[in-house]
Motif scaffolding. Structure first.
Motif, short mmCIF file in Angstrom:
data_model
loop_
_atom_site.label_atom_id
_atom_site.label_comp_id
_atom_site.label_asym_id
_atom_site.label_seq_id
_atom_site.Cartn_x
_atom_site.Cartn_y
_atom_site.Cartn_z
N SER A 262 0.80 -1.22 0.00
CA SER A 262 0.00 0.00 0.00
C SER A 262 0.84 1.28 0.00
N LYS A 263 2.14 1.15 0.11
CA LYS A 263 2.97 2.36 0.18
C LYS A 263 3.99 2.39 -0.94
N GLU A 264 4.15 3.58 -1.48
CA GLU A 264 5.11 3.77 -2.57
C GLU A 264 6.52 3.87 -1.99
N ILE A 265 7.50 3.33 -2.70
CA ILE A 265 8.90 3.47 -2.24
C ILE A 265 9.44 4.81 -2.75
N SER A 266 9.79 5.67 -1.84
CA SER A 266 10.30 6.99 -2.21
C SER A 266 11.65 6.87 -2.89
N LYS A 267 11.93 7.81 -3.79
CA LYS A 267 13.24 7.78 -4.44
C LYS A 267 14.36 8.17 -3.47
N ASN A 268 13.97 8.73 -2.30
CA ASN A 268 14.99 9.04 -1.27
C ASN A 268 15.79 7.80 -0.88
N VAL A 269 15.14 6.63 -0.98
CA VAL A 269 15.79 5.38 -0.58
C VAL A 269 17.00 5.10 -1.48
N SER A 270 16.76 5.09 -2.79
CA SER A 270 17.88 4.78 -3.69
C SER A 270 18.90 5.91 -3.73
N LEU A 271 18.44 7.15 -3.58
CA LEU A 271 19.37 8.29 -3.60
C LEU A 271 20.37 8.22 -2.44
N LEU A 272 19.86 7.87 -1.24
CA LEU A 272 20.77 7.82 -0.09
C LEU A 272 21.70 6.61 -0.17
N LEU A 273 21.18 5.49 -0.68
CA LEU A 273 22.06 4.32 -0.86
C LEU A 273 23.21 4.66 -1.80
N GLU A 274 22.88 5.38 -2.87
CA GLU A 274 23.93 5.79 -3.84
C GLU A 274 24.93 6.72 -3.19
N LYS A 275 24.41 7.68 -2.42
CA LYS A 275 25.28 8.65 -1.76
C LYS A 275 26.27 7.94 -0.83
N GLU A 276 25.76 6.98 -0.07
CA GLU A 276 26.63 6.25 0.86
C GLU A 276 27.65 5.40 0.12
N GLU A 277 27.20 4.76 -0.95
CA GLU A 277 28.12 3.92 -1.71
C GLU A 277 29.23 4.76 -2.32
N LYS A 278 28.85 5.93 -2.83
CA LYS A 278 29.83 6.84 -3.44
C LYS A 278 30.85 7.32 -2.40
N ALA A 279 30.38 7.54 -1.15
CA ALA A 279 31.30 7.98 -0.09
C ALA A 279 32.27 6.87 0.28
N GLY A 280 31.89 5.61 -0.02
CA GLY A 280 32.78 4.48 0.26
C GLY A 280 32.37 3.64 1.45
N ILE A 281 31.12 3.75 1.85
CA ILE A 281 30.65 3.09 3.07
C ILE A 281 30.79 1.57 3.03
N LYS A 282 30.90 1.02 1.81
CA LYS A 282 31.07 -0.43 1.70
C LYS A 282 32.53 -0.84 1.45
N THR A 283 33.46 0.06 1.78
CA THR A 283 34.88 -0.29 1.66
C THR A 283 35.56 -0.03 3.00
N LEU A 284 36.48 -0.89 3.38
CA LEU A 284 37.16 -0.72 4.67
C LEU A 284 37.99 0.56 4.71
N GLU A 285 38.49 1.00 3.57
CA GLU A 285 39.33 2.21 3.52
C GLU A 285 38.60 3.42 4.11
N TYR A 286 37.27 3.43 3.91
CA TYR A 286 36.48 4.57 4.37
C TYR A 286 36.58 4.75 5.89
N TYR A 287 36.83 3.66 6.60
CA TYR A 287 36.82 3.70 8.07
C TYR A 287 38.23 3.91 8.65
N ASN A 288 39.22 3.93 7.76
CA ASN A 288 40.60 4.11 8.22
C ASN A 288 40.86 5.56 8.62
N ASN A 289 41.93 5.77 9.34
CA ASN A 289 42.40 7.12 9.69
C ASN A 289 41.50 7.88 10.67
N PHE A 290 40.42 7.26 11.13
CA PHE A 290 39.56 7.99 12.05
C PHE A 290 40.31 8.27 13.35
N GLN A 291 41.08 7.28 13.81
CA GLN A 291 41.82 7.45 15.07
C GLN A 291 42.74 8.67 15.02
#
Ligand code: ZN
Length: 410
Positions: A262-291
């Protein structure tokens, strides 16, 4: 230690903040001579599902006991945020007197009171006895317990209580067993019901070096990508997501049963997934250097405090909350020689001492009595509100200070 979501052995340290007491364990004067319990505060990244998580499995009851003193109603901006959310939800989904709203971690009823004003039946769930008692005074019924699949079945679903809306703000990241928590929401949700959850966005934490949002009670650090996976695993589907400014940048997710068409899937869902993927959220390198970035902030805190001390400036802090404790503890601030005291609007915190640093918490009137040169705003996410509220420190040349992401004196 295995990943709380996917059970993969954790190998990658995201950041190690050494050790400290639970951030909400404020001390009364007579407790200052007692030993304090410190727990390691080390955070891992799962290389399989990218859930960032605290490694220490602590007994949650030990942290969220009845002495737990956070009352949501003491923050004006948080109340406004809650009211705006309720109006938006009533408008969008048409909740009315035939609906049931269930809030998890309902605290003192700060949010449900606005649904009540709309005539919508509400029920709170919160493990903390004294905040739940405050909610009951507002006429908001509250189940005093931890939410999970057991509670959802025995105290809700088996009693024919199911939510048209199940909501939780700043709770999803705070539960040790996130899979069971989401499973519980699945059990307690009506067929066409809606779940919304708000939690700090991992992307913002990393990009803005918000290391002080890390503390023991905050078990998971969540990206949309990973949360979506955790919900899908329990048969729940995301149909919308919003990026909101609270807590330095949060997400508000909207979920439904995967079979609910009964509910439409907003395009916000795919847009944010893309944004996170582009930032590198699915690569370990993204989490390095925080310390190393966190340590840079630590050095700038030291430099500021020592310079102020040498110049004979009077320094105090504002906000006796988790953020401040993580910052002060990781920076090794102990005693009141560098920061005289901390002020907080909540009477439940006043005349107590911060854990580990043992800095005394005073009321707001202490500011004009003491006339500090610097007021460090520890909850930097509220710097606009607090700066406006305490603007009178300008009368004697006082200035505000925040440390994250960089030293800022204004
Ligand atoms: Zn995992």
């Amino acid at each position: 230690m295995k990943c709380r979501h996917c059970n993969t052995e954790l190998e990658h340290v995201f950041v190690d903040l050494i050790n400290c007491p639970p951030s909400n364990s404020m001390l009364k004067e007579d407790q200052l001579n007692e030993p304090e319990t410190y727990f390691p505060l080390k955070i891992f990244t799962c290389h399989n599902c990218f859930l960032v998580q605290v490694d220490e499995v602590k007994n949650a009851e030990e942290i969220f006991d009845s002495e737990y003193t956070y009352f949501s109603s003491f923050s004006k901006s948080w109340l406004e945020h809650a009211k705006k959310y309720v109006d938006m939800m009533v408008d969008r989904f048409g909740f009315n007197e035939d609906s049931q709203v269930i809030e998890i971690a309902s605290n003192d009823g700060y949010l449900l009171q606005y649904f009540k004003e709309h005539g919508v039946p509400v029920l709170g769930v919160d493990p903390t006895a004294n905040t739940a008692a405050a909610a009951k005074e507002k006429g908001i019924e509250t189940i005093v317990d931890f939410f999970g699949s057991k509670l959802a079945k025995e105290k809700l679903s088996d009693k024919n209580i199911k939510g048209d809306l199940i909501l939780g703000n700043n709770v999803l990241a705070h539960v040790p067993d996130i899979n069971d928590f989401v499973k519980g929401m699945k059990i307690a949700l009506k067929d066409k019901g809606v779940i919304t959850m708000e939690f700090p966005h991992l992307l913002r934490l990393i990009e803005e070096d918000q290391f002080d949002t890390i503390y023991h009670e905050h078990f998971s650090y969540l990206s949309f990508t990973t949360v979506k996976k955790i919900f899908e695993n329990q048969g729940l589907e995301m149909f919308d997501v919003q990026e909101i400014p609270t807590h330095g940048g949060s997400l508000r997710i909207f979920a439904k049963h995967d079979y609910d068409q009964s509910k439409e899937i907003s395009k916000n869902v795919s847009l944010l997934l893309e944004k996170e993927e582009k930032a590198g959220i699915k690569t370990l390198e993204y989490y390095n250097n925080f310390q190393s970035r966190v340590d840079k902030i630590k050095y700038s805190v030291w430099e500021f405090l020592i310079k102020a001390k040498k110049e004979g400036k009077k320094v105090i802090g504002y906000g006796a909350a988790a953020k401040g404790n993580t910052l002060l503890n990781y920076c090794g601030v102990r005693g009141n020689d560098l920061i005289e005291f901390v002020v907080d609007a909540s009477p439940h915190k006043q005349n107590k001492y911060l854990p580990a640093s043992h800095i005394l918490v005073k009321d707001l009137d202490s500011i004009s009595e003491f006339k500090p040169d610097y007021v460090i705003i520890l909850p930097w996410n509220l710097k606009k509100e607090i700066g406006a509220q305490l603007n009178y420190i300008k009368d004697w040349g006082g200035e505000f200070v925040t440390f994250i992401p960089d030293l800022n004196i204004f």
